[in-house]
Write a protein that holds these residues in place. Structure first.
Motif, PDB file in Angstrom:
ATOM      1  N   ALA A   1      58.379  48.433  19.318  1.00 28.02           N
ATOM      2  CA  ALA A   1      58.784  48.321  20.717  1.00 28.02           C
ATOM      3  C   ALA A   1      59.747  47.159  20.929  1.00 28.02           C
ATOM      4  CB  ALA A   1      57.552  48.147  21.611  1.00 28.02           C
ATOM      5  N   HIS A   2      59.707  46.194  20.015  1.00 23.60           N
ATOM      6  CA  HIS A   2      60.623  45.053  20.065  1.00 23.60           C
ATOM      7  C   HIS A   2      61.776  45.213  19.071  1.00 23.60           C
ATOM      8  CE1 HIS A   2      57.229  43.300  22.242  1.00 23.60           C
ATOM      9  NE2 HIS A   2      58.044  42.366  22.670  1.00 23.60           N
ATOM     10  N   GLN A   3      62.023  46.462  18.666  1.00 24.08           N
ATOM     11  CA  GLN A   3      63.111  46.798  17.736  1.00 24.08           C
ATOM     12  C   GLN A   3      62.995  46.080  16.389  1.00 24.08           C
ATOM     13  OE1 GLN A   3      64.143  46.078  21.276  1.00 24.08           O
ATOM     14  NE2 GLN A   3      63.569  48.249  21.300  1.00 24.08           N
ATOM     15  N   GLY A   4      61.768  45.832  15.964  1.00 28.85           N
ATOM     16  CA  GLY A   4      61.549  45.222  14.661  1.00 28.85           C
ATOM     17  C   GLY A   4      61.168  46.259  13.624  1.00 28.85           C
ATOM     18  N   ASP A   5      61.154  45.855  12.373  1.00 26.92           N
ATOM     19  CA  ASP A   5      60.803  46.731  11.246  1.00 26.92           C
ATOM     20  C   ASP A   5      59.428  46.296  10.736  1.00 26.92           C
ATOM     21  OD1 ASP A   5      60.488  47.950   8.725  1.00 26.92           O
ATOM     22  OD2 ASP A   5      62.652  48.108   8.461  1.00 26.92           O
ATOM     23  N   ALA A   6      58.391  47.035  11.122  1.00 27.50           N
ATOM     24  CA  ALA A   6      57.028  46.651  10.778  1.00 27.50           C
ATOM     25  C   ALA A   6      56.802  46.656   9.277  1.00 27.50           C
ATOM     26  CB  ALA A   6      56.023  47.569  11.469  1.00 27.50           C
ATOM     27  N   ALA A   7      57.334  47.663   8.589  1.00 31.04           N
ATOM     28  CA  ALA A   7      57.140  47.768   7.143  1.00 31.04           C
ATOM     29  C   ALA A   7      57.803  46.594   6.423  1.00 31.04           C
ATOM     30  CB  ALA A   7      57.701  49.093   6.633  1.00 31.04           C
ATOM     31  N   LEU A   8      58.990  46.232   6.852  1.00 30.66           N
ATOM     32  CA  LEU A   8      59.689  45.109   6.230  1.00 30.66           C
ATOM     33  C   LEU A   8      58.920  43.813   6.444  1.00 30.66           C
ATOM     34  CD1 LEU A   8      62.223  44.118   4.747  1.00 30.66           C
ATOM     35  CD2 LEU A   8      63.313  43.806   6.986  1.00 30.66           C
ATOM     36  N   LEU A   9      58.398  43.601   7.632  1.00 28.72           N
ATOM     37  CA  LEU A   9      57.621  42.397   7.904  1.00 28.72           C
ATOM     38  C   LEU A   9      56.352  42.369   7.059  1.00 28.72           C
ATOM     39  CD1 LEU A   9      57.989  42.248  11.783  1.00 28.72           C
ATOM     40  CD2 LEU A   9      58.763  40.479  10.192  1.00 28.72           C
ATOM     41  N   ALA A  10      55.685  43.512   6.964  1.00 29.05           N
ATOM     42  CA  ALA A  10      54.457  43.568   6.164  1.00 29.05           C
ATOM     43  C   ALA A  10      54.749  43.205   4.717  1.00 29.05           C
ATOM     44  CB  ALA A  10      53.841  44.956   6.260  1.00 29.05           C
ATOM     45  N   GLU A  11      55.807  43.763   4.174  1.00 27.19           N
ATOM     46  CA  GLU A  11      56.161  43.481   2.782  1.00 27.19           C
ATOM     47  C   GLU A  11      56.516  42.009   2.599  1.00 27.19           C
ATOM     48  OE1 GLU A  11      59.107  45.304  -0.681  1.00 27.19           O
ATOM     49  OE2 GLU A  11      59.478  45.761   1.421  1.00 27.19           O
ATOM     50  N   ARG A  12      57.218  41.461   3.558  1.00 26.55           N
ATOM     51  CA  ARG A  12      57.651  40.058   3.455  1.00 26.55           C
ATOM     52  C   ARG A  12      56.464  39.103   3.428  1.00 26.55           C
ATOM     53  NH1 ARG A  12      61.457  38.678   8.126  1.00 26.55           N
ATOM     54  NH2 ARG A  12      62.733  40.159   6.946  1.00 26.55           N
TER      55      ARG A  12
ATOM     56  N   GLY B   1      50.178  45.109   2.380  1.00 25.31           N
ATOM     57  CA  GLY B   1      50.574  46.435   1.945  1.00 25.31           C
ATOM     58  C   GLY B   1      50.961  47.309   3.126  1.00 25.31           C
ATOM     59  N   ILE B   2      52.023  48.083   2.963  1.00 23.10           N
ATOM     60  CA  ILE B   2      52.523  48.923   4.051  1.00 23.10           C
ATOM     61  C   ILE B   2      51.464  49.918   4.517  1.00 23.10           C
ATOM     62  CG2 ILE B   2      54.271  50.647   4.661  1.00 23.10           C
ATOM     63  CD1 ILE B   2      56.184  49.249   2.754  1.00 23.10           C
ATOM     64  N   GLU B   3      50.611  50.368   3.578  1.00 19.60           N
ATOM     65  CA  GLU B   3      49.584  51.341   3.949  1.00 19.60           C
ATOM     66  C   GLU B   3      48.608  50.781   4.980  1.00 19.60           C
ATOM     67  OE1 GLU B   3      48.062  49.079   0.333  1.00 19.60           O
ATOM     68  OE2 GLU B   3      49.968  49.923   1.039  1.00 19.60           O
ATOM     69  N   ALA B   4      48.514  49.453   5.070  1.00 13.88           N
ATOM     70  CA  ALA B   4      47.594  48.839   6.037  1.00 13.88           C
ATOM     71  C   ALA B   4      48.060  49.032   7.479  1.00 13.88           C
ATOM     72  CB  ALA B   4      47.451  47.347   5.742  1.00 13.88           C
ATOM     73  N   LEU B   5      49.330  49.367   7.669  1.00 12.22           N
ATOM     74  CA  LEU B   5      49.848  49.525   9.019  1.00 12.22           C
ATOM     75  C   LEU B   5      49.357  50.795   9.689  1.00 12.22           C
ATOM     76  CD1 LEU B   5      53.572  48.445   8.470  1.00 12.22           C
ATOM     77  CD2 LEU B   5      51.641  47.035   9.215  1.00 12.22           C
ATOM     78  N   ASP B   6      48.917  51.766   8.905  1.00 13.58           N
ATOM     79  CA  ASP B   6      48.565  53.065   9.461  1.00 13.58           C
ATOM     80  C   ASP B   6      47.160  53.515   9.083  1.00 13.58           C
ATOM     81  OD1 ASP B   6      51.230  53.544  10.624  1.00 13.58           O
ATOM     82  OD2 ASP B   6      51.873  53.638   8.535  1.00 13.58           O
TER      83      ASP B   6
ATOM     84  N   ALA C   1      55.451  37.213  15.227  1.00 19.55           N
ATOM     85  CA  ALA C   1      55.564  36.663  16.580  1.00 19.55           C
ATOM     86  C   ALA C   1      56.772  35.752  16.696  1.00 19.55           C
ATOM     87  CB  ALA C   1      54.290  35.913  16.940  1.00 19.55           C
ATOM     88  N   ARG C   2      57.039  35.029  15.635  1.00 25.68           N
ATOM     89  CA  ARG C   2      58.161  34.087  15.633  1.00 25.68           C
ATOM     90  C   ARG C   2      59.501  34.805  15.474  1.00 25.68           C
ATOM     91  NH1 ARG C   2      56.301  31.462  11.900  1.00 25.68           N
ATOM     92  NH2 ARG C   2      57.424  32.403  10.158  1.00 25.68           N
ATOM     93  N   GLU C   3      59.565  35.779  14.597  1.00 22.58           N
ATOM     94  CA  GLU C   3      60.839  36.421  14.270  1.00 22.58           C
ATOM     95  C   GLU C   3      61.312  37.415  15.329  1.00 22.58           C
ATOM     96  OE1 GLU C   3      61.251  37.926  10.285  1.00 22.58           O
ATOM     97  OE2 GLU C   3      59.817  36.457   9.504  1.00 22.58           O
ATOM     98  N   LEU C   4      60.394  38.082  16.022  1.00 17.26           N
ATOM     99  CA  LEU C   4      60.833  39.171  16.907  1.00 17.26           C
ATOM    100  C   LEU C   4      61.760  38.729  18.046  1.00 17.26           C
ATOM    101  CD1 LEU C   4      57.628  41.396  16.948  1.00 17.26           C
ATOM    102  CD2 LEU C   4      59.829  41.911  15.901  1.00 17.26           C
ATOM    103  N   PRO C   5      61.566  37.712  18.833  1.00 15.97           N
ATOM    104  CA  PRO C   5      60.316  36.960  19.007  1.00 15.97           C
ATOM    105  C   PRO C   5      59.401  37.695  19.993  1.00 15.97           C
ATOM    106  CG  PRO C   5      62.007  36.017  20.403  1.00 15.97           C
ATOM    107  CD  PRO C   5      62.659  37.165  19.662  1.00 15.97           C
TER     108      PRO C   5
END
Length: 344
Positions: A19-30, A34-39, A58-62
């Motif tokens: 919703a904040h135009q971020g990449d959840a998978a990329l953040l999780a990996e960083r 594990g990406i599988e934890a998102l779903d 929270a910091r990066e989106l912000p």
């Protein structure tokens, strides 16, 4: 030793980030999640990695109120089987005591307790959320945890429950008005712990629509599967086994790597809990095999592979040991007893 939290604790993360135009998978990996934890609710995530993920995102989106926004996507169901026992307790106090007793099922590093009112008022109590070691979770973790408790209470009583004030151990991450609007009560920051101040009478408030028999079933399951807070390795190993069946060989070495332990340490701790990796693996295979045999039309050779057995003959041998019958007989008996058996 690292500790783990069920990924149910970050339910809503993907939705809020996107919703904040971020990449959840990329953040999780960083941040080492594990990406599988998102779903999925049942992936084990290092508590340290989860904390880094929430703070970093929270910091990066912000998005300074990330934790509060995530809580809007969470309901009592994130507690898994504990949710059934909680919502079928006779009173609000009983529900909270049950949550306190069995929260380690969700995460051994978190705690929830009913404490004396920090302001010393006899007619009030505090509902404290924090780390099991008495520490304070990371800021976003405190926000999402306490926000979930607030939403759980509203669900249990069907609306406002008399919240007097909210205590948070950190400085406001977003404008304080955001917290006041979310909780519907005064928010106080840089306090000793994260808690909700509520009337003591709330604890005696009866819950409606309670099914005592269902509660007893849930408690029996929790007490049998998770005997005591100090014995938390077996369920973590079992979750790891369940997730690997059919996709990768379930071995103690790979499970040890996931849990950050040497295989011998895993063996020793499981032995102290009265079980073993082999017993847990066998239990997982038995439960999965029974479900696949009686609830699907999959060929037995495919079922053997899905439960981690090398060939159909191995499934037949195991079925005779588990159920006293061949897979074909078990399927026939299951179909006769259950008209929905065989449905995908």
């Amino acid at each position: 030793m690292r500790s783990f939290i069920r990924s149910a604790g970050i339910r809503g993360f993907r939705s809020v980030v996107e919703a904040h135009q971020g990449d959840a998978a990329l953040l999780a990996e960083r941040y080492g999640v594990g990406i599988e934890a998102l779903d999925s609710d049942d992936v084990l995530v290092s508590d340290a990695a989860m904390g880094r993920l929430l703070e970093g995102a929270a910091r990066e989106l912000p998005c300074p109120d990330l934790g509060l926004q995530m809580a809007l996507h969470q309901d009592i169901g994130i507690l898994g089987p504990l949710a059934i026992a909680v919502q079928n307790a006779p009173t609000v106090g009983g529900a909270l005591e049950c949550a306190s007793q069995f929260l380690f099922v969700h995460s051994p590093v978190l705690s929830f307790s009913i404490v004396a009112d920090p302001e010393g008022r006899h007619g009030e109590v505090g509902l404290r959320y924090g780390s099991a070691d008495g520490g304070v979770p990371p800021r976003q973790g405190s926000d999402v945890g306490l926000a979930f408790v607030h939403r759980m209470l509203r669900f249990l009583v069907g609306g406002p429950y008399g919240l007097h004030s909210v205590h948070l151990p950190h400085r406001p991450l977003a404008p304080s008005s955001r917290y006041t609007a979310f909780f519907g009560a005064e928010a106080r920051f840089q306090q000793e712990s994260a808690l909700l101040r509520v009337p003591r009478s709330l604890l005696d408030r009866p819950l409606t629509g309670v099914d005592e028999a269902l509660r007893e079933i849930a408690l029996t399951y929790l007490q049998a599967r998770f005997p005591e807070p100090g014995r938390t390795l077996a369920p973590q190993v079992r979750v790891a086994i369940d997730r690997s069946l059919g996709s990768a060989p379930a071995r103690i070495e790979s499970t040890g790597r996931l849990l950050g332990m040497h295989p011998r340490t895993v063996q020793r701790k499981l032995a102290a809990e009265g079980t073993s990796f082999g017993i847990l693996l066998d239990d997982a295979r038995r439960e999965s095999a029974l479900r696949l045999i009686t609830r699907t039309d999959l060929p037995f050779v495919q079922i053997a592979a899905l439960v981690g057995l090398s060939e159909q003959s191995a499934l037949t041998r195991c079925a005779r040991r588990w159920f006293g019958a061949t897979p074909r007989t078990v399927r026939a008996q299951g179909s006769a007893a259950d008209p929905e058996a065989g449905a995908p």
